[in-house]
Design a protein around this motif. Sequence first.
Motif, PDB file in Angstrom:
ATOM      1  N   UNK A 133      60.947  13.161  46.543  1.00 30.24           N
ATOM      2  CA  UNK A 133      59.561  12.654  47.215  1.00 30.24           C
ATOM      3  C   UNK A 133      59.452  11.077  46.592  1.00 30.24           C
ATOM      4  N   UNK A 134      60.267  10.751  45.472  1.00 28.76           N
ATOM      5  CA  UNK A 134      60.128   9.396  44.995  1.00 28.76           C
ATOM      6  C   UNK A 134      60.150   8.243  45.842  1.00 28.76           C
ATOM      7  N   UNK A 135      61.004   8.803  47.015  1.00 34.18           N
ATOM      8  CA  UNK A 135      61.351   7.762  48.052  1.00 34.18           C
ATOM      9  C   UNK A 135      61.075   8.582  49.581  1.00 34.18           C
ATOM     10  N   UNK A 136      60.093   7.813  50.215  1.00 35.51           N
ATOM     11  CA  UNK A 136      59.695   8.502  51.677  1.00 35.51           C
ATOM     12  C   UNK A 136      59.439   7.257  52.811  1.00 35.51           C
ATOM     13  N   UNK A 137      59.601   7.708  54.082  1.00 34.29           N
ATOM     14  CA  UNK A 137      59.387   6.889  55.049  1.00 34.29           C
ATOM     15  C   UNK A 137      58.169   6.979  55.694  1.00 34.29           C
ATOM     16  N   UNK A 138      57.373   5.962  55.671  1.00 33.88           N
ATOM     17  CA  UNK A 138      56.098   6.179  56.408  1.00 33.88           C
ATOM     18  C   UNK A 138      56.087   5.844  58.070  1.00 33.88           C
ATOM     19  N   UNK A 139      55.622   6.716  58.889  1.00 33.56           N
ATOM     20  CA  UNK A 139      55.523   6.592  60.117  1.00 33.56           C
ATOM     21  C   UNK A 139      54.053   6.514  60.456  1.00 33.56           C
ATOM     22  N   UNK A 140      53.698   5.093  61.159  1.00 35.80           N
ATOM     23  CA  UNK A 140      52.437   4.900  61.616  1.00 35.80           C
ATOM     24  C   UNK A 140      52.190   5.371  62.785  1.00 35.80           C
ATOM     25  N   UNK A 141      51.303   6.220  63.280  1.00 36.56           N
ATOM     26  CA  UNK A 141      51.000   6.551  64.480  1.00 36.56           C
ATOM     27  C   UNK A 141      49.608   6.330  64.948  1.00 36.56           C
ATOM     28  N   UNK A 142      49.606   6.119  66.121  1.00 32.06           N
ATOM     29  CA  UNK A 142      48.502   5.572  66.852  1.00 32.06           C
ATOM     30  C   UNK A 142      47.513   6.807  67.331  1.00 32.06           C
ATOM     31  N   UNK A 143      48.422   7.762  67.789  1.00 34.82           N
ATOM     32  CA  UNK A 143      47.643   8.945  68.608  1.00 34.82           C
ATOM     33  C   UNK A 143      48.018  10.384  67.926  1.00 34.82           C
ATOM     34  N   UNK A 144      47.294  11.379  68.285  1.00 31.39           N
ATOM     35  CA  UNK A 144      47.482  12.537  67.714  1.00 31.39           C
ATOM     36  C   UNK A 144      48.884  12.951  68.282  1.00 31.39           C
ATOM     37  N   UNK A 145      49.171  12.690  69.526  1.00 28.03           N
ATOM     38  CA  UNK A 145      50.291  13.163  70.243  1.00 28.03           C
ATOM     39  C   UNK A 145      51.441  12.757  69.669  1.00 28.03           C
ATOM     40  N   UNK A 146      51.685  11.434  68.976  1.00 25.99           N
ATOM     41  CA  UNK A 146      52.436  10.953  67.903  1.00 25.99           C
ATOM     42  C   UNK A 146      52.627  11.506  66.802  1.00 25.99           C
ATOM     43  N   UNK A 147      51.668  11.749  66.154  1.00 28.70           N
ATOM     44  CA  UNK A 147      51.583  12.570  65.044  1.00 28.70           C
ATOM     45  C   UNK A 147      52.221  13.977  65.047  1.00 28.70           C
ATOM     46  N   UNK A 148      51.878  14.665  66.159  1.00 25.58           N
ATOM     47  CA  UNK A 148      52.535  15.742  66.504  1.00 25.58           C
ATOM     48  C   UNK A 148      54.012  15.725  66.818  1.00 25.58           C
ATOM     49  N   UNK A 149      54.451  14.658  67.832  1.00 24.97           N
ATOM     50  CA  UNK A 149      55.765  14.508  67.979  1.00 24.97           C
ATOM     51  C   UNK A 149      56.784  14.599  66.814  1.00 24.97           C
TER      52      UNK A 149
END
Length: 163
Positions: free
Chosen positions: A75-91
């Motif tokens: 976990x010292x390295x992770x990739x962030x995914x910025x999501x606009x909507x809950x549907x994106x978060x869920x996907x």
Amino acid sequence: MKIAPCLWFDGQAEQAANFYINIFKNSKITDIAYYGEAGQEQHGQQAGSVMTVVFELDGLKFTGLNGGPTFKFNEAISFQIECETQAEVDHYWNHLAEGGPPEAQICGWVKDKFGVSWQVVPKILPVLLMDEDKVKAARAMTAMMGMKKMDIAALQRAFDGEG
């Protein structure tokens, strides 16, 4: 970009690249290189096996290297995914979590089946957490800390003092 992540796998680089390109839009494998006889005393890989897989995830270049069992992801390295909507978060969350360890799911972090850590973050989260009203920001922070997958509506309700 001059900087691109290289991910070290133990024989799973091509499988991982295919997994990721099926999750992220505008993604593709662009090149695959294979180990030859040269350098076998150093790399220890079978000639003809996949050495590297170059792939793009939504336009960001990655290299997957089959380097053997020497190094593991953490976990010292992770990739962030910025999501606009809950549907994106869920996907992103649902696909990346598939086959990954459930115990590694906390506060928007998820580890995939290859051991790579991802942060699936609603775009509004930093706005809520950095609000000038420290009481509202603290409520959002408390709500976030109790979540596995981020719930945008629940974060907003906590921020607003509802429930």
